[in-house]
Scaffold this motif. Sequence first.
Motif, PDB file in Angstrom:
ATOM      1  N   ALA A   1      48.054  37.125  32.862  1.00 32.99           N
ATOM      2  CA  ALA A   1      46.765  37.773  33.109  1.00 32.99           C
ATOM      3  C   ALA A   1      45.783  36.736  33.622  1.00 32.99           C
ATOM      4  N   PHE A   2      44.967  37.147  34.564  1.00 32.91           N
ATOM      5  CA  PHE A   2      43.834  36.353  35.012  1.00 32.91           C
ATOM      6  C   PHE A   2      42.605  36.968  34.366  1.00 32.91           C
ATOM      7  N   VAL A   3      41.796  36.149  33.710  1.00 30.02           N
ATOM      8  CA  VAL A   3      40.541  36.593  33.113  1.00 30.02           C
ATOM      9  C   VAL A   3      39.458  35.732  33.748  1.00 30.02           C
ATOM     10  N   TYR A   4      38.465  36.382  34.344  1.00 28.53           N
ATOM     11  CA  TYR A   4      37.453  35.601  35.054  1.00 28.53           C
ATOM     12  C   TYR A   4      36.039  36.014  34.680  1.00 28.53           C
TER      13      TYR A   4
ATOM     14  N   ALA B   1      49.822  39.542  39.036  1.00 28.38           N
ATOM     15  CA  ALA B   1      49.338  39.474  37.653  1.00 28.38           C
ATOM     16  C   ALA B   1      48.220  40.493  37.428  1.00 28.38           C
ATOM     17  N   ASP B   2      47.997  40.821  36.184  1.00 34.17           N
ATOM     18  CA  ASP B   2      46.869  41.673  35.812  1.00 34.17           C
ATOM     19  C   ASP B   2      45.594  40.839  35.855  1.00 34.17           C
ATOM     20  N   ILE B   3      44.467  41.522  36.050  1.00 31.60           N
ATOM     21  CA  ILE B   3      43.198  40.801  36.122  1.00 31.60           C
ATOM     22  C   ILE B   3      42.123  41.539  35.331  1.00 31.60           C
ATOM     23  N   PHE B   4      41.292  40.738  34.649  1.00 29.54           N
ATOM     24  CA  PHE B   4      40.220  41.275  33.821  1.00 29.54           C
ATOM     25  C   PHE B   4      38.952  40.460  34.048  1.00 29.54           C
ATOM     26  N   GLU B   5      37.826  41.144  34.045  1.00 26.73           N
ATOM     27  CA  GLU B   5      36.537  40.484  34.229  1.00 26.73           C
ATOM     28  C   GLU B   5      35.810  40.366  32.896  1.00 26.73           C
ATOM     29  N   ILE B   6      35.240  39.205  32.637  1.00 25.42           N
ATOM     30  CA  ILE B   6      34.337  39.014  31.511  1.00 25.42           C
ATOM     31  C   ILE B   6      32.972  39.494  31.993  1.00 25.42           C
ATOM     32  N   GLN B   7      32.500  40.598  31.431  1.00 23.56           N
ATOM     33  CA  GLN B   7      31.226  41.182  31.854  1.00 23.56           C
ATOM     34  C   GLN B   7      30.153  40.875  30.813  1.00 23.56           C
ATOM     35  N   PRO B   8      29.119  40.170  31.209  1.00 23.49           N
ATOM     36  CA  PRO B   8      28.056  39.843  30.247  1.00 23.49           C
ATOM     37  C   PRO B   8      27.201  41.060  29.913  1.00 23.49           C
TER      38      PRO B   8
ATOM     39  N   LYS C   1      40.717  37.211  41.975  1.00 25.86           N
ATOM     40  CA  LYS C   1      41.366  38.444  42.450  1.00 25.86           C
ATOM     41  C   LYS C   1      42.448  38.149  43.476  1.00 25.86           C
ATOM     42  N   ASN C   2      42.174  37.248  44.390  1.00 24.76           N
ATOM     43  CA  ASN C   2      43.178  36.887  45.399  1.00 24.76           C
ATOM     44  C   ASN C   2      44.394  36.241  44.753  1.00 24.76           C
ATOM     45  N   ALA C   3      44.168  35.341  43.809  1.00 25.14           N
ATOM     46  CA  ALA C   3      45.277  34.647  43.144  1.00 25.14           C
ATOM     47  C   ALA C   3      46.095  35.619  42.289  1.00 25.14           C
ATOM     48  N   ALA C   4      45.423  36.495  41.553  1.00 29.50           N
ATOM     49  CA  ALA C   4      46.134  37.472  40.718  1.00 29.50           C
ATOM     50  C   ALA C   4      46.989  38.395  41.576  1.00 29.50           C
ATOM     51  N   LYS C   5      46.446  38.818  42.707  1.00 26.92           N
ATOM     52  CA  LYS C   5      47.205  39.682  43.621  1.00 26.92           C
ATOM     53  C   LYS C   5      48.438  38.946  44.147  1.00 26.92           C
TER      54      LYS C   5
ATOM     55  N   VAL D   1      45.307  32.913  32.610  1.00 20.57           N
ATOM     56  CA  VAL D   1      44.618  32.019  33.532  1.00 20.57           C
ATOM     57  C   VAL D   1      43.133  32.360  33.436  1.00 20.57           C
ATOM     58  N   VAL D   2      42.357  31.422  32.933  1.00 26.26           N
ATOM     59  CA  VAL D   2      40.926  31.632  32.730  1.00 26.26           C
ATOM     60  C   VAL D   2      40.190  31.012  33.914  1.00 26.26           C
ATOM     61  N   CYS D   3      39.427  31.850  34.625  1.00 28.82           N
ATOM     62  CA  CYS D   3      38.740  31.419  35.847  1.00 28.82           C
ATOM     63  C   CYS D   3      37.231  31.516  35.655  1.00 28.82           C
ATOM     64  N   TYR D   4      36.519  30.506  36.128  1.00 21.89           N
ATOM     65  CA  TYR D   4      35.077  30.449  35.907  1.00 21.89           C
ATOM     66  C   TYR D   4      34.427  29.482  36.890  1.00 21.89           C
ATOM     67  N   PRO D   5      33.114  29.644  37.100  1.00 26.33           N
ATOM     68  CA  PRO D   5      32.376  28.648  37.882  1.00 26.33           C
ATOM     69  C   PRO D   5      32.040  27.460  36.976  1.00 26.33           C
ATOM     70  N   ILE D   6      31.786  26.335  37.562  1.00 23.91           N
ATOM     71  CA  ILE D   6      31.338  25.169  36.799  1.00 23.91           C
ATOM     72  C   ILE D   6      29.809  25.185  36.765  1.00 23.91           C
TER      73      ILE D   6
END
Length: 175
Positions: free
Chosen positions: A23-26, A46-53, A38-42, A97-102
């Motif tokens: 899973a990709f979680v971003y 893999a499945d993809i999920f968004e962390i929504q604030p 999204k591009n990498a998960a595709k 796979v945890v994806c985030y901006p720095i």
Amino acid sequence: MKKLILTLLIGGFMMTGAFAKTAFVYFSATGTTERMAKNAAKEMGADIFEIQPVHKYTDADLDWHDKKSLSSIECNDPKSRPAIANKLDISGYDTVVVCYPIWWAYAPKIVYTFVESQNWSGKKMITLCTSGGSGLGRSGTDLSKFAKGVDFKGGKDFTRGSAADVKKYIEGLLK
């Protein structure tokens, strides 16, 4: 007897990663990290999920020049853990796979909220970031300290990498 052999074969495949689920979680405030994830998960299927604030970040919140902006305040407070609006469950995945901006050389604090809210026992974690210039730094290693029981495989900045590059990198880490 056939059921026993089939069970042993499936168990063997699962242990070797043939059936491993990824899973990709971003988290993305501006869309850059979202596109990469999204591009990498595709590419990886893999499945993809968004962390929504709960509080969606505005341009003013993201103004790193302003010491009173929300992102500046959060980054300067080690105990800050912004609330997540959606429920995320990684229990059915072997690799996340945890994806985030720095932000200020670290992952945004909402990513810590996510990491601390999950059961990481028996899971592998890979971190990928997007950055305006500082790169991954220690952000992945730092996040892994908050993911109790995780097998941290590594991380990398993929601001300018292709989805195929991400796939190749991840597959290399999981060998």
